[in-house]
Design a protein around this motif. Structure first.
Motif, PDB file in Angstrom:
ATOM      1  N   VAL A   2      35.421-110.321 -20.872  1.00 18.10           N
ATOM      2  CA  VAL A   2      34.775-111.489 -21.473  1.00 18.10           C
ATOM      3  C   VAL A   2      34.608-112.626 -20.473  1.00 18.10           C
ATOM      4  CG1 VAL A   2      35.524-110.935 -23.809  1.00 18.10           C
ATOM      5  CG2 VAL A   2      36.972-112.396 -22.371  1.00 18.10           C
ATOM      6  N   PHE A   3      35.475-112.697 -19.447  1.00 19.43           N
ATOM      7  CA  PHE A   3      35.398-113.782 -18.474  1.00 19.43           C
ATOM      8  C   PHE A   3      34.386-113.511 -17.363  1.00 19.43           C
ATOM      9  CE2 PHE A   3      39.702-114.180 -20.268  1.00 19.43           C
ATOM     10  CZ  PHE A   3      39.694-115.519 -20.634  1.00 19.43           C
ATOM     11  N   ASP A   4      33.864-112.292 -17.275  1.00 20.64           N
ATOM     12  CA  ASP A   4      33.017-111.927 -16.151  1.00 20.64           C
ATOM     13  C   ASP A   4      31.530-111.970 -16.445  1.00 20.64           C
ATOM     14  OD1 ASP A   4      35.248-111.501 -14.584  1.00 20.64           O
ATOM     15  OD2 ASP A   4      35.404-109.384 -15.116  1.00 20.64           O
ATOM     16  N   ALA A   5      31.126-111.984 -17.693  1.00 27.00           N
ATOM     17  CA  ALA A   5      29.703-111.952 -18.021  1.00 27.00           C
ATOM     18  C   ALA A   5      29.492-112.486 -19.427  1.00 27.00           C
ATOM     19  CB  ALA A   5      29.162-110.520 -17.926  1.00 27.00           C
ATOM     20  N   ARG A   6      28.269-112.947 -19.692  1.00 24.52           N
ATOM     21  CA  ARG A   6      27.926-113.348 -21.045  1.00 24.52           C
ATOM     22  C   ARG A   6      27.888-112.120 -21.953  1.00 24.52           C
ATOM     23  NH1 ARG A   6      22.857-117.605 -20.179  1.00 24.52           N
ATOM     24  NH2 ARG A   6      23.836-118.809 -18.497  1.00 24.52           N
ATOM     25  N   ALA A   7      27.979-112.364 -23.228  1.00 28.16           N
ATOM     26  CA  ALA A   7      28.067-111.280 -24.198  1.00 28.16           C
ATOM     27  C   ALA A   7      26.731-110.585 -24.399  1.00 28.16           C
ATOM     28  CB  ALA A   7      28.557-111.822 -25.537  1.00 28.16           C
ATOM     29  N   SER A   8      26.802-109.327 -24.782  1.00 29.81           N
ATOM     30  CA  SER A   8      25.713-108.600 -25.421  1.00 29.81           C
ATOM     31  C   SER A   8      26.140-108.370 -26.859  1.00 29.81           C
ATOM     32  CB  SER A   8      25.458-107.260 -24.739  1.00 29.81           C
ATOM     33  OG  SER A   8      25.034-107.435 -23.402  1.00 29.81           O
ATOM     34  N   ALA A   9      25.182-108.403 -27.786  1.00 25.91           N
ATOM     35  CA  ALA A   9      25.543-108.303 -29.203  1.00 25.91           C
ATOM     36  C   ALA A   9      24.382-107.743 -30.006  1.00 25.91           C
ATOM     37  CB  ALA A   9      25.958-109.667 -29.743  1.00 25.91           C
ATOM     38  N   VAL A  10      24.671-107.403 -31.261  1.00 21.97           N
ATOM     39  CA  VAL A  10      23.658-106.926 -32.197  1.00 21.97           C
ATOM     40  C   VAL A  10      23.890-107.620 -33.529  1.00 21.97           C
ATOM     41  CG1 VAL A  10      22.637-104.932 -33.358  1.00 21.97           C
ATOM     42  CG2 VAL A  10      23.630-104.658 -31.089  1.00 21.97           C
ATOM     43  N   TYR A  11      22.843-108.215 -34.084  1.00 20.09           N
ATOM     44  CA  TYR A  11      22.927-108.752 -35.440  1.00 20.09           C
ATOM     45  C   TYR A  11      22.527-107.653 -36.415  1.00 20.09           C
ATOM     46  CZ  TYR A  11      21.587-110.906 -39.807  1.00 20.09           C
ATOM     47  OH  TYR A  11      21.464-111.183 -41.148  1.00 20.09           O
ATOM     48  N   LEU A  12      23.344-107.445 -37.448  1.00 27.24           N
ATOM     49  CA  LEU A  12      23.125-106.414 -38.453  1.00 27.24           C
ATOM     50  C   LEU A  12      22.980-107.068 -39.820  1.00 27.24           C
ATOM     51  CD1 LEU A  12      25.906-103.994 -37.176  1.00 27.24           C
ATOM     52  CD2 LEU A  12      23.443-103.654 -36.909  1.00 27.24           C
ATOM     53  N   SER A  13      21.790-107.018 -40.370  1.00 26.48           N
ATOM     54  CA  SER A  13      21.573-107.552 -41.711  1.00 26.48           C
ATOM     55  C   SER A  13      22.185-106.603 -42.742  1.00 26.48           C
ATOM     56  CB  SER A  13      20.074-107.723 -41.975  1.00 26.48           C
ATOM     57  OG  SER A  13      19.407-106.473 -41.858  1.00 26.48           O
ATOM     58  N   ALA A  14      22.299-107.073 -43.969  1.00 22.16           N
ATOM     59  CA  ALA A  14      22.870-106.249 -45.037  1.00 22.16           C
ATOM     60  C   ALA A  14      22.066-104.971 -45.185  1.00 22.16           C
ATOM     61  CB  ALA A  14      22.877-107.027 -46.341  1.00 22.16           C
ATOM     62  N   GLY A  15      22.753-103.838 -45.173  1.00 20.53           N
ATOM     63  CA  GLY A  15      22.097-102.542 -45.328  1.00 20.53           C
ATOM     64  C   GLY A  15      21.677-101.888 -44.037  1.00 20.53           C
ATOM     65  N   SER A  16      21.794-102.562 -42.901  1.00 21.60           N
ATOM     66  CA  SER A  16      21.389-101.981 -41.621  1.00 21.60           C
ATOM     67  C   SER A  16      22.602-101.381 -40.905  1.00 21.60           C
ATOM     68  CB  SER A  16      20.719-103.031 -40.737  1.00 21.60           C
ATOM     69  OG  SER A  16      21.654-104.020 -40.336  1.00 21.60           O
ATOM     70  N   SER A  17      22.348-100.676 -39.799  1.00 24.01           N
ATOM     71  CA  SER A  17      23.415-100.074 -39.006  1.00 24.01           C
ATOM     72  C   SER A  17      22.908 -99.870 -37.591  1.00 24.01           C
ATOM     73  CB  SER A  17      23.861 -98.727 -39.608  1.00 24.01           C
ATOM     74  OG  SER A  17      22.789 -97.791 -39.569  1.00 24.01           O
ATOM     75  N   VAL A  18      23.838 -99.577 -36.687  1.00 24.40           N
ATOM     76  CA  VAL A  18      23.479 -99.307 -35.298  1.00 24.40           C
ATOM     77  C   VAL A  18      24.306 -98.124 -34.810  1.00 24.40           C
ATOM     78  CG1 VAL A  18      25.182-100.951 -34.377  1.00 24.40           C
ATOM     79  CG2 VAL A  18      23.170-100.334 -33.010  1.00 24.40           C
ATOM     80  N   ASP A  19      23.669 -97.212 -34.076  1.00 25.55           N
ATOM     81  CA  ASP A  19      24.354 -96.073 -33.475  1.00 25.55           C
ATOM     82  C   ASP A  19      24.767 -96.431 -32.056  1.00 25.55           C
ATOM     83  OD1 ASP A  19      24.100 -94.277 -35.662  1.00 25.55           O
ATOM     84  OD2 ASP A  19      21.996 -93.967 -35.132  1.00 25.55           O
ATOM     85  N   VAL A  20      26.048 -96.225 -31.742  1.00 19.02           N
ATOM     86  CA  VAL A  20      26.556 -96.579 -30.420  1.00 19.02           C
ATOM     87  C   VAL A  20      27.146 -95.346 -29.750  1.00 19.02           C
ATOM     88  CG1 VAL A  20      27.037 -98.935 -31.181  1.00 19.02           C
ATOM     89  CG2 VAL A  20      28.861 -97.234 -31.232  1.00 19.02           C
ATOM     90  N   VAL A  21      27.030 -95.315 -28.423  1.00 15.73           N
ATOM     91  CA  VAL A  21      27.637 -94.282 -27.591  1.00 15.73           C
ATOM     92  C   VAL A  21      28.394 -94.986 -26.479  1.00 15.73           C
ATOM     93  CG1 VAL A  21      27.277 -92.271 -26.142  1.00 15.73           C
ATOM     94  CG2 VAL A  21      25.719 -92.703 -28.046  1.00 15.73           C
ATOM     95  N   ALA A  22      29.715 -94.779 -26.408  1.00 12.96           N
ATOM     96  CA  ALA A  22      30.532 -95.411 -25.377  1.00 12.96           C
ATOM     97  C   ALA A  22      30.496 -94.574 -24.111  1.00 12.96           C
ATOM     98  CB  ALA A  22      31.959 -95.573 -25.868  1.00 12.96           C
ATOM     99  N   ARG A  23      30.096 -95.187 -22.993  1.00 11.02           N
ATOM    100  CA  ARG A  23      30.092 -94.497 -21.697  1.00 11.02           C
ATOM    101  C   ARG A  23      31.447 -94.594 -21.009  1.00 11.02           C
ATOM    102  NH1 ARG A  23      25.989 -91.234 -22.563  1.00 11.02           N
ATOM    103  NH2 ARG A  23      24.043 -92.351 -23.042  1.00 11.02           N
ATOM    104  N   THR A  24      32.179 -95.647 -21.317  1.00  9.66           N
ATOM    105  CA  THR A  24      33.536 -95.860 -20.826  1.00  9.66           C
ATOM    106  C   THR A  24      34.368 -96.337 -22.017  1.00  9.66           C
ATOM    107  OG1 THR A  24      33.164 -98.195 -20.289  1.00  9.66           O
ATOM    108  CG2 THR A  24      32.641 -96.565 -18.570  1.00  9.66           C
ATOM    109  N   PRO A  25      35.681 -96.429 -21.890  1.00 10.40           N
ATOM    110  CA  PRO A  25      36.454 -97.050 -22.966  1.00 10.40           C
ATOM    111  C   PRO A  25      35.880 -98.439 -23.278  1.00 10.40           C
ATOM    112  CG  PRO A  25      37.929 -96.008 -21.395  1.00 10.40           C
ATOM    113  CD  PRO A  25      36.552 -95.941 -20.786  1.00 10.40           C
TER     114      PRO A  25
END
Length: 251
Positions: free
Chosen positions: A52-75
């Motif tokens: 968190v101290f090294d870069a600004r955040a990336s994020a996703v806003y999820l409205s009611a009823g929506s979803s996002v599929d994620v794949v972790a490349r590292t922990p």
């Protein structure tokens, strides 16, 4: 679930390398998914953040009823800040991706309470009740200062909040004061302090809530606010407004 308030909740998912997951708000709620640390793809969009101290955040806003599929490349460490008991109707809306360049950065305060505030999901997304951001205190500095509140008791929007803390060193610490003035109802002041360590979570349903970092340690907190009107307006403790006067910092 890590934290549940009356109107705001916070979860902190951790994904192992190679893990695939579908992340969605609870039914009838909206949420913001924030990358704290790691390397992942969400619906084909790549996001990385070593800390968190090294870069600004990336994020996703999820409205009611929506979803996002994620794949972790590292922990990967994530934060899912969501509304609670909102009863929102599902809408036909795709996830809204927030890149580091979309994060609005504010330099706030004066010497002694200088901090950097990052708006992650504020005016840049069409959320109904949820606002999410991050605050960074340099060593020895205060934030949420002069003490402010946003519980609606003095005409400001009535918002409930939660803070999630991290430090740049494992032994880092800080303090958060939580207090309410008793003069409104003829009662006594209610006040206490919280000793903050890495990973601490503090719910703030009402009252003033200043924060300080110990000398030598950088302090970070993710904050999420829920309420209507969805507007970040604060009421400062009148006893400390003199700090805004010219020359106050040198007195």
């Amino acid at each position: 679930m890590i934290y549940r308030g009356d109107r705001v909740q916070l979860d902190l998912p951790i994904l192992e390398a190679g893990r695939r997951a579908r992340i969605a708000p609870p039914a009838g709620e909206e949420a913001v998914l924030v990358l704290l640390a790691g390397d992942l793809e969400w619906d084909g969009v790549r996001a990385t953040r070593s800390d968190v101290f090294d870069a600004r955040a990336s994020a996703v806003y999820l409205s009611a009823g929506s979803s996002v599929d994620v794949v972790a490349r590292t922990p990967t460490e994530l934060a899912l800040a969501a509304t609670r008991n909102a009863g929102l109707s599902s809408v036909e809306s795709a996830p809204s991706f927030i890149a580091p360049a979309d994060v609005v950065v504010h330099e706030r305060g004066a010497p002694g309470w200088q901090r950097q505030v990052h708006d992650i999901a504020a005016d840049n997304v069409h959320a109904q009740t949820l606002i999410v951001g991050e605050t960074f205190n340099e060593p020895g500095q205060w934030s949420s200062f002069p003490p402010h509140k946003h519980d609606g008791e003095d005409g400001e929007p009535a918002l409930e909040e939660v803070y999630y803390y991290r430090f740049d060193r494992p032994d880092g610490f800080g303090f958060q004061g939580l207090y309410e003035r008793g003069d409104r109802d003829g009662g006594t002041d209610r006040e206490h302090a919280v000793f903050l360590r890495h990973g601490a979570i503090v719910g703030i349903p009402r009252g003033y809530h200043p924060v300080c970092a110990a000398p030598g340690y950088r302090l970070y907190y993710l904050w999420a606010l829920v309420g209507k009107p969805r507007r970040l307006a604060m009421h400062e403790d009148p006893a400390h407004r003199w700090l805004h006067e010219p020359g106050a910092a040198s007195r």
